[in-house]
Design a protein around this motif. Sequence first.
Motif, PDB file in Angstrom:
ATOM      1  N   MET A   2     -47.240  21.662  -6.301  1.00  0.00           N
ATOM      2  CA  MET A   2     -46.647  20.803  -7.310  1.00  0.00           C
ATOM      3  C   MET A   2     -45.361  21.416  -7.849  1.00  0.00           C
ATOM      4  O   MET A   2     -45.302  22.602  -8.154  1.00  0.00           O
ATOM      5  N   GLU A   3     -44.331  20.606  -7.962  1.00  0.00           N
ATOM      6  CA  GLU A   3     -43.094  21.050  -8.580  1.00  0.00           C
ATOM      7  C   GLU A   3     -43.302  21.102 -10.089  1.00  0.00           C
ATOM      8  O   GLU A   3     -43.969  20.238 -10.652  1.00  0.00           O
ATOM      9  N   PRO A   4     -42.735  22.089 -10.773  1.00  0.00           N
ATOM     10  CA  PRO A   4     -42.887  22.154 -12.225  1.00  0.00           C
ATOM     11  C   PRO A   4     -42.312  20.907 -12.892  1.00  0.00           C
ATOM     12  O   PRO A   4     -41.246  20.432 -12.530  1.00  0.00           O
ATOM     13  N   PHE A   5     -43.061  20.361 -13.847  1.00  0.00           N
ATOM     14  CA  PHE A   5     -42.608  19.218 -14.631  1.00  0.00           C
ATOM     15  C   PHE A   5     -41.955  19.762 -15.887  1.00  0.00           C
ATOM     16  O   PHE A   5     -42.496  20.640 -16.543  1.00  0.00           O
ATOM     17  N   GLN A   6     -40.806  19.251 -16.227  1.00  0.00           N
ATOM     18  CA  GLN A   6     -40.096  19.750 -17.390  1.00  0.00           C
ATOM     19  C   GLN A   6     -39.568  18.584 -18.217  1.00  0.00           C
ATOM     20  O   GLN A   6     -39.073  17.602 -17.678  1.00  0.00           O
ATOM     21  N   ASN A   7     -39.759  18.678 -19.535  1.00  0.00           N
ATOM     22  CA  ASN A   7     -39.111  17.742 -20.439  1.00  0.00           C
ATOM     23  C   ASN A   7     -38.396  18.562 -21.505  1.00  0.00           C
ATOM     24  O   ASN A   7     -38.270  19.770 -21.369  1.00  0.00           O
ATOM     25  N   SER A   8     -37.946  17.937 -22.566  1.00  0.00           N
ATOM     26  CA  SER A   8     -37.183  18.662 -23.570  1.00  0.00           C
ATOM     27  C   SER A   8     -38.029  19.630 -24.388  1.00  0.00           C
ATOM     28  O   SER A   8     -37.488  20.491 -25.075  1.00  0.00           O
ATOM     29  N   GLU A   9     -39.363  19.518 -24.317  1.00  0.00           N
ATOM     30  CA  GLU A   9     -40.238  20.359 -25.128  1.00  0.00           C
ATOM     31  C   GLU A   9     -40.888  21.508 -24.360  1.00  0.00           C
ATOM     32  O   GLU A   9     -41.126  22.567 -24.915  1.00  0.00           O
ATOM     33  N   PHE A  10     -41.195  21.317 -23.070  1.00  0.00           N
ATOM     34  CA  PHE A  10     -41.903  22.344 -22.314  1.00  0.00           C
ATOM     35  C   PHE A  10     -41.737  22.126 -20.816  1.00  0.00           C
ATOM     36  O   PHE A  10     -41.289  21.089 -20.377  1.00  0.00           O
ATOM     37  N   ARG A  11     -42.171  23.121 -20.067  1.00  0.00           N
ATOM     38  CA  ARG A  11     -42.162  23.063 -18.607  1.00  0.00           C
ATOM     39  C   ARG A  11     -43.572  23.395 -18.132  1.00  0.00           C
ATOM     40  O   ARG A  11     -44.097  24.473 -18.426  1.00  0.00           O
ATOM     41  N   ILE A  12     -44.204  22.477 -17.397  1.00  0.00           N
ATOM     42  CA  ILE A  12     -45.541  22.721 -16.862  1.00  0.00           C
ATOM     43  C   ILE A  12     -45.403  23.566 -15.603  1.00  0.00           C
ATOM     44  O   ILE A  12     -44.723  23.192 -14.666  1.00  0.00           O
ATOM     45  N   GLU A  13     -46.066  24.711 -15.610  1.00  0.00           N
ATOM     46  CA  GLU A  13     -45.996  25.633 -14.488  1.00  0.00           C
ATOM     47  C   GLU A  13     -47.231  25.569 -13.589  1.00  0.00           C
ATOM     48  O   GLU A  13     -47.141  25.746 -12.389  1.00  0.00           O
ATOM     49  N   LYS A  14     -48.409  25.317 -14.182  1.00  0.00           N
ATOM     50  CA  LYS A  14     -49.644  25.318 -13.396  1.00  0.00           C
ATOM     51  C   LYS A  14     -50.703  24.477 -14.100  1.00  0.00           C
ATOM     52  O   LYS A  14     -50.781  24.471 -15.321  1.00  0.00           O
ATOM     53  N   ILE A  15     -51.513  23.783 -13.298  1.00  0.00           N
ATOM     54  CA  ILE A  15     -52.612  22.988 -13.831  1.00  0.00           C
ATOM     55  C   ILE A  15     -53.859  23.310 -13.023  1.00  0.00           C
ATOM     56  O   ILE A  15     -53.812  23.381 -11.795  1.00  0.00           O
TER      57      ILE A  15
END
Length: 66
Positions: A2-15
């Motif tokens: 999975m590519e990291p998801f990023q918005n203005s508040e955080f970046r998801i690195e792992k689920i």
Amino acid sequence: MMEPFQNSEFRIEKIEINDVLGQKYNSAFYILHSEFVVDVSQLPSGIYFLRVKTDTGISTAKFVKE
């Protein structure tokens, strides 16, 4: 992977999704209308923990799949 998801508040690195015995499960993750969606339709019924690691920390949520 999975590519990291990023918005203005955080970046998801792992689920991770684990059951109460610690077994890891794979599930589909996607973005829908700026919301992060986890598809748990293929999981067997039971109690699970969703662990999300971001650049700001780790969050864990418990859920029940019926």
